[in-house]
Design an enzyme around this catalytic site. Sequence first.
Site, PDB file in Angstrom:
ATOM      1  N   ARG A   1      76.886  66.437  59.459  1.00  0.00           N
ATOM      2  CA  ARG A   1      77.291  65.728  58.039  1.00  0.00           C
ATOM      3  C   ARG A   1      76.466  64.301  57.969  1.00  0.00           C
ATOM      4  NH1 ARG A   1      79.453  69.718  58.156  1.00  0.00           N
ATOM      5  NH2 ARG A   1      80.866  70.733  57.943  1.00  0.00           N
TER       6      ARG A   1
ATOM      7  N   SER B   1      86.167  69.022  53.426  1.00  0.00           N
ATOM      8  CA  SER B   1      87.226  67.894  54.567  1.00  0.00           C
ATOM      9  C   SER B   1      87.074  66.657  53.965  1.00  0.00           C
ATOM     10  CB  SER B   1      86.349  67.885  55.946  1.00  0.00           C
ATOM     11  OG  SER B   1      86.160  69.366  56.088  1.00  0.00           O
TER      12      SER B   1
ATOM     13  N   GLU C   1      83.577  61.459  55.241  1.00  0.00           N
ATOM     14  CA  GLU C   1      82.875  62.172  54.596  1.00  0.00           C
ATOM     15  C   GLU C   1      82.620  62.357  53.774  1.00  0.00           C
ATOM     16  OE1 GLU C   1      81.525  66.002  54.491  1.00  0.00           O
ATOM     17  OE2 GLU C   1      82.789  66.936  55.828  1.00  0.00           O
TER      18      GLU C   1
HETATM   19  N1  EPU Z   1      93.528  72.058  63.664  1.00  0.00           N
HETATM   20  C1  EPU Z   1      94.895  71.947  63.731  1.00  0.00           C
HETATM   21  N2  EPU Z   1      94.860  71.357  62.206  1.00  0.00           N
HETATM   22  C2  EPU Z   1      94.449  71.789  61.095  1.00  0.00           C
HETATM   23  C3  EPU Z   1      93.347  71.370  60.848  1.00  0.00           C
HETATM   24  C4  EPU Z   1      92.244  72.145  61.760  1.00  0.00           C
HETATM   25  O1  EPU Z   1      95.363  72.450  64.912  1.00  0.00           O
HETATM   26  O2  EPU Z   1      95.006  70.843  59.912  1.00  0.00           O
HETATM   27  C5  EPU Z   1      92.696  72.581  64.022  1.00  0.00           C
HETATM   28  C6  EPU Z   1      92.247  74.568  64.395  1.00  0.00           C
HETATM   29  O3  EPU Z   1      93.444  74.979  64.981  1.00  0.00           O
HETATM   30  C7  EPU Z   1      90.738  74.935  65.103  1.00  0.00           C
HETATM   31  C8  EPU Z   1      89.950  73.810  65.101  1.00  0.00           C
HETATM   32  O4  EPU Z   1      90.876  72.587  64.239  1.00  0.00           O
HETATM   33  O5  EPU Z   1      91.378  75.410  66.222  1.00  0.00           O
HETATM   34  C9  EPU Z   1      88.670  73.162  63.699  1.00  0.00           C
HETATM   35  O6  EPU Z   1      88.953  73.735  62.354  1.00  0.00           O
HETATM   36  P1  EPU Z   1      88.733  74.729  61.233  1.00  0.00           P
HETATM   37  O7  EPU Z   1      87.639  75.872  62.281  1.00  0.00           O
HETATM   38  O8  EPU Z   1      89.570  74.873  60.083  1.00  0.00           O
HETATM   39  O9  EPU Z   1      87.387  73.295  61.079  1.00  0.00           O
HETATM   40  P2  EPU Z   1      87.672  71.895  61.444  1.00  0.00           P
HETATM   41  O10 EPU Z   1      86.585  71.344  62.604  1.00  0.00           O
HETATM   42  O11 EPU Z   1      88.888  71.424  60.557  1.00  0.00           O
HETATM   43  C10 EPU Z   1      84.745  72.257  60.205  1.00  0.00           C
HETATM   44  C11 EPU Z   1      84.315  71.338  59.042  1.00  0.00           C
HETATM   45  C12 EPU Z   1      84.868  72.735  57.418  1.00  0.00           C
HETATM   46  C13 EPU Z   1      84.324  73.822  57.793  1.00  0.00           C
HETATM   47  C14 EPU Z   1      84.801  74.895  59.290  1.00  0.00           C
HETATM   48  C15 EPU Z   1      84.375  75.714  59.700  1.00  0.00           C
HETATM   49  C16 EPU Z   1      84.217  69.520  59.221  1.00  0.00           C
HETATM   50  C17 EPU Z   1      84.703  67.706  59.170  1.00  0.00           C
HETATM   51  N3  EPU Z   1      84.936  70.343  58.609  1.00  0.00           N
HETATM   52  O12 EPU Z   1      86.234  71.749  59.556  1.00  0.00           O
HETATM   53  O13 EPU Z   1      83.531  71.769  56.536  1.00  0.00           O
HETATM   54  O14 EPU Z   1      84.320  74.196  56.787  1.00  0.00           O
HETATM   55  O15 EPU Z   1      84.902  73.820  59.775  1.00  0.00           O
HETATM   56  O16 EPU Z   1      83.314  76.297  59.864  1.00  0.00           O
HETATM   57  O17 EPU Z   1      83.159  68.910  60.094  1.00  0.00           O
HETATM   58  C18 EPU Z   1      83.791  70.765  54.692  1.00  0.00           C
HETATM   59  O18 EPU Z   1      82.728  69.685  54.764  1.00  0.00           O
HETATM   60  O19 EPU Z   1      84.433  70.204  52.545  1.00  0.00           O
HETATM   61  C19 EPU Z   1      84.670  72.000  55.369  1.00  0.00           C
HETATM   62  C20 EPU Z   1      85.047  72.338  54.591  1.00  0.00           C
END
Ligand code: EPU
Length: 338
Positions: free
Chosen positions: A162, A237, A333
């Site tokens: 990012r 995010s 971010e």
């Molecule tokens: N999780 C929780 N609680 C929550 C949210 C997430 O426990 O409320 C846990 C999930 O269970 C999972 C892990 O966190 O084990 C990862 O969650 P997720 O797959 O939703 O991905 P993320 O790391 O929260 C990142 C990106 C997203 C992108 C997703 C999928 C960043 C800051 N965000 O989110 O990007 O869509 O991966 O690749 O890296 C964005 O940048 O606006 C965005 C949505």
Amino acid sequence: MKIEENISLKPYNTFGIDVKARFFVEITSLLQLQKVLDLKAYPERFILGGGSNLLLTKDIETLVLYINLKGINVIEETSEHVIVKAMAGENWHGLVLWCLDQGFGGLENLSLIPGNVGTAPIQNIGAYGVELKDVFERCTAMEVATGELIEFDSEACQFGYRDSIFKNKQKGKYIITSVNFRLTKSNHLLNTAYGAIETELKQKEVVYPTIQDISKAVITIRRSKLPDPNEIGNSGSFFKNPVVGKKVVQRIQKDFPEVPFYEVDGEKYKIPAGWLIEKCGFKGKRFGDAGVHEKQALVLVNHGEASGEEILALAMSIQNEVKKQFKIEIQPEVNIIK
Ligand code: EPU
């Protein structure tokens, strides 16, 4: 070219924050952009793209340049690859759909990301195992000081998680006018390793997925977790996932053996900020019209009339609580305009 005054920016930012631009101009050509940058009456400007990674907390007193340059073209082609050039004002998902229609592969995992093409390289957008840098060929940007068009290849952009040079050393110095993508015409490199995509394809009984299947899977996953900015204001995010050392992961594992984490390189690990925020009790909480999304704690939402300051206050109390409970600093971010 018309410079308007006192324009509400509510329709121009996906958080739906109602602040005003003292001066506002829509840019639809490169010539126009050059002319505006030359206007001595407006020495300072605020560059606005899709407004999808932006938290506005006050009126903008300078000239807002709304970059609405349009056009998508194939500019180079071999039997296996194409270079697609998209102008900065094209809607990101519109570009993804256009490429899928032509049978061009590479952008399918990045389906349904809000925002425009021009801002995508600034924060190296990414989702479901793919980042913009994986398909990026070069971008063209206008130097604010001179009006000159300059090309940046991938190395010059210094992409990170990012992150890019446009957020750091060159912040505010260039306006991205177009981006070239290197995409596949055949032998697409399908990226289905992300757990949720695998699960979704299995559920649909898709054994040999096409780029269209992957796009559909990503759209289903995003719709199930992330709020649609047309229905509820948000900027995706709000925070980056913190990158920490192994010791930090081990410390958290003592109290929470289930903590999710991903290896970044041999020594560093990413812990999902959404998990940390959920553990701090914020998921689904609402403070006036500012809130934390009920299905993904990483996303802050505007339930209607929240001000940018209210969203910012919520973000800061989340940061403080995560720091207090986990001794980890999470960083926004989203581009916060204070
Ligand atoms: N999780 C929780 N609680 C929550 C949210 C997430 O426990 O409320 C846990 C999930 O269970 C999972 C892990 O966190 O084990 C990862 O969650 P997720 O797959 O939703 O991905 P993320 O790391 O929260 C990142 C990106 C997203 C992108 C997703 C999928 C960043 C800051 N965000 O989110 O990007 O869509 O991966 O690749 O890296 C964005 O940048 O606006 C965005 C949505």
